[in-house]
Design a protein around this motif. Structure first.
Motif, mmCIF file in Angstrom:
data_model
loop_
_atom_site.group_PDB
_atom_site.id
_atom_site.type_symbol
_atom_site.label_atom_id
_atom_site.label_comp_id
_atom_site.label_asym_id
_atom_site.label_seq_id
_atom_site.Cartn_x
_atom_site.Cartn_y
_atom_site.Cartn_z
ATOM 1 N N UNK A 93 0.793 -1.492 0.206
ATOM 2 C CA UNK A 93 0.027 -0.209 -0.086
ATOM 3 C C UNK A 93 0.812 1.209 0.140
ATOM 4 N N UNK A 94 1.928 0.822 0.574
ATOM 5 C CA UNK A 94 2.956 2.242 0.863
ATOM 6 C C UNK A 94 3.385 2.356 -0.482
ATOM 7 N N UNK A 95 3.883 1.807 -1.367
ATOM 8 C CA UNK A 95 4.468 1.570 -2.856
ATOM 9 C C UNK A 95 3.679 1.914 -3.272
ATOM 10 N N UNK A 96 1.969 1.624 -3.388
ATOM 11 C CA UNK A 96 1.059 2.243 -5.096
ATOM 12 C C UNK A 96 1.570 3.563 -4.165
ATOM 13 N N UNK A 97 1.242 4.013 -3.400
ATOM 14 C CA UNK A 97 1.036 5.616 -3.480
ATOM 15 C C UNK A 97 2.128 6.340 -3.606
ATOM 16 N N UNK A 98 2.016 6.427 -5.402
ATOM 17 C CA UNK A 98 3.459 7.138 -5.303
ATOM 18 C C UNK A 98 2.395 8.372 -6.841
ATOM 19 N N UNK A 124 -6.217 5.957 -2.700
ATOM 20 C CA UNK A 124 -7.660 5.087 -2.237
ATOM 21 C C UNK A 124 -7.826 3.905 -3.173
ATOM 22 N N UNK A 125 -7.338 4.260 -3.573
ATOM 23 C CA UNK A 125 -7.910 4.059 -4.929
ATOM 24 C C UNK A 125 -6.840 3.016 -5.317
ATOM 25 N N UNK A 126 -5.331 3.507 -5.514
ATOM 26 C CA UNK A 126 -4.335 3.031 -5.326
ATOM 27 C C UNK A 126 -4.501 1.620 -4.192
ATOM 28 N N UNK A 127 -4.503 1.854 -3.104
ATOM 29 C CA UNK A 127 -4.639 1.060 -2.408
ATOM 30 C C UNK A 127 -6.101 -0.176 -2.028
ATOM 31 N N UNK A 128 -6.467 0.386 -2.584
ATOM 32 C CA UNK A 128 -7.490 0.082 -2.174
ATOM 33 C C UNK A 128 -7.900 -1.306 -3.510
ATOM 34 N N UNK A 129 -7.328 -1.378 -4.776
ATOM 35 C CA UNK A 129 -7.347 -2.244 -5.565
ATOM 36 C C UNK A 129 -6.051 -2.894 -5.503
ATOM 37 N N UNK A 130 -5.734 -4.024 -5.449
ATOM 38 C CA UNK A 130 -4.668 -4.706 -5.729
ATOM 39 C C UNK A 130 -3.391 -5.209 -7.108
ATOM 40 N N UNK A 131 -4.763 -4.620 -7.843
ATOM 41 C CA UNK A 131 -4.133 -5.178 -9.489
ATOM 42 C C UNK A 131 -3.237 -4.108 -9.480
ATOM 43 N N UNK A 132 -3.426 -2.808 -8.919
ATOM 44 C CA UNK A 132 -2.847 -1.428 -8.702
ATOM 45 C C UNK A 132 -1.321 -1.988 -8.429
#
Ligand code: SF4
Length: 439
Positions: A93-98, A124-132
């Protein structure tokens, strides 16, 4: 933490996935929108001193990283970050919050679109969708609300840049993909990210890699522009046909306003720049105190500086007393320098310390319009683009290349700092450096 050594290359350090360096672990704190209220800034400064070596780097993604954290102090630091609500639930989650956002988001009435709500919504969308979470580590988004502090020249894999009439220009890999209404921008940007994941080859880590292999269609599309193959499709990325002609292009030079880099701005904010993006805990504490005193908040910028806003008074003297850069003409703002040795395990020379020593002579080149890059090794972390003068560490000495990036072959034999000083001074004295040649 992925791998206790933390020495994996090609990934971005975080708090939950710190990176080991020459002076200990680097713990990066990702701040939503670069926003840092004074109390939190003071708390982070105290944490940097208590759990690290007291040095703090500002990154080109508007994050903050503490240096010199030890294996023993890592967990107490993470606990403190959690108390400050600055720790993500997982490393993924931390990494995708870019996400890089306009530092004045929500504070600039002249911005065509207020991107403030969009910043957290995108995270939140990036964290919430594991595909991202399968997006490569350095893959990032940019939200530019325009206004007095546009993010011109700041790169990202997917960018939304505000234009007039409530529309964003949507970019992929630095190229225009189309225009999208503000209320549809989030879905459009995520659609492009989905498309990247669907189309990328395993070795394509950035959008520009994909766009290089599968060119984007013309922005003036009316549907699919590729026939018979897998490629970009208007429907796939969810971007409407451009709704109307583009706004007038910005006037020449806009976005290159040096006043954004340091000092007071008439729009009611102040930019405090740290030489080469590094400050110490005391300086961060000092900035927090100034902001608190004047009812301002702190925002980290992608130019490795800290902005104080809103401000009704000039705080130049107060910020200057902290030893931070307040003059947009300060030559150090035109010099990019990585930490180098001994902070970085790959460093072959103490780039940042040497850049400070060379600053007086390099100032002469900067005054003629030159850009300078001092790199501890050929990797060139501090600057990807070519610079007028590039110094690259080699076994404790430096090679020089002109109009080149750090990976270009040196045009001189490696020189000691003293030899370098003499060489550069001679060039200046002989007037044999023309900015038109080397900018
Ligand atoms: S350019 Fe080399 S020395 Fe400088 S930070 Fe990157 S890896 Fe380290």
């Amino acid at each position: 933490m992925s791998g206790s050594s933390g020495q994996i290359k090609g990934w971005c350090p975080g708090a939950l996935r710190p990176m080991r360096s020459g002076d200990g672990l680097i713990v990066r704190v990702r701040l939503t929108g670069g926003d840092l209220i004074p109390d939190r800034a003071a708390a982070l400064a105290e944490a940097a001193r208590r759990f690290g070596n007291g040095l703090v780097d500002l990154t080109s993604r508007a994050n903050l990283q503490m240096r010199g954290v030890s294996d023993d102090t890592l967990q107490p630091l993470l606990d403190r970050l959690a108390e400050l609500s600055l720790l993500d639930a997982s490393a993924a989650a931390e990494q995708v919050r870019n996400v890089i956002a306009s530092p004045l988001a929500g504070l600039d009435p002249s911005a065509p679109i207020d991107i403030q709500p969009l910043i957290r919504a995108l995270e939140l969308r990036l964290i919430g969708n594991e595909r991202f979470h399968f997006l490569p580590a350095k893959f990032g988004f940019l939200l530019d609300g325009g206004g007095v502090l546009p993010l011109d020249g700041v790169e990202a894999d997917i960018a939304l840049r505000a234009e007039v009439d409530g529309h964003f220009r949507l970019e992929a890999g630095g190229e225009t993909l189309g225009w999208v209404r503000a209320e549809e921008a989030l879905e459009a940007a995520l659609g492009v990210a989905e498309r990247f994941l669907a189309l990328r080859q395993p070795d394509e880590r950035r959008m520009r890699d994909l766009v290089g292999r599968i060119p984007l269609p013309s922005p003036q599309w009316g549907g699919s522009t590729r026939s018979g193959g897998v490629g970009w499709e208007a429907e796939d990325v969810g971007v409407p046909t451009p709704p109307r002609p583009l706004a007038d292009p910005p006037p020449p030079g806009e976005g290159k306003d040096q006043s954004r880099l340091a000092g007071s701005h008439p729009a009611g904010f102040f930019t405090a720049a740290a030489p080469f993006g590094r400050l110490d805990a005391g300086q961060l504490e000092g900035l927090a105190a100034i902001a608190a005193r004047h009812g301002a908040t702190l925002r980290l910028t992608p130019w490795r500086s800290i902005l104080l806003a809103p401000l009704a008074v000039d705080v130049t003297t107060q910020v200057s007393s902290l030893g931070l850069v307040v003059d947009p003409g300060d030559p150090r703002l035109a010099i990019a320098a990585c930490p180098g040795s001994p902070s970085c395990l790959s460093g072959e020379a103490p780039a940042q310390a040497d850049a400070a020593r060379l600053a007086p002579v390099l100032a002469g080149f900067v005054e003629r319009g030159a850009s300078v890059h001092v790199s501890g090794c050929a990797k060139g972390c501090a600057r990807r683009a070519p610079a007028s003068i590039t110094l690259v560490g080699q076994g404790g000495r430096y090679g020089i290349a002109f109009d080149a990036d750090s990976k270009a072959p040196a045009e001189t034999e490696p020189m000691s700092l003293g030899e370098l000083m003499a060489f550069l001074t001679k060039r200046l004295t002989e007037n044999s450096f023309k900015s038109s040649d080397h900018v």
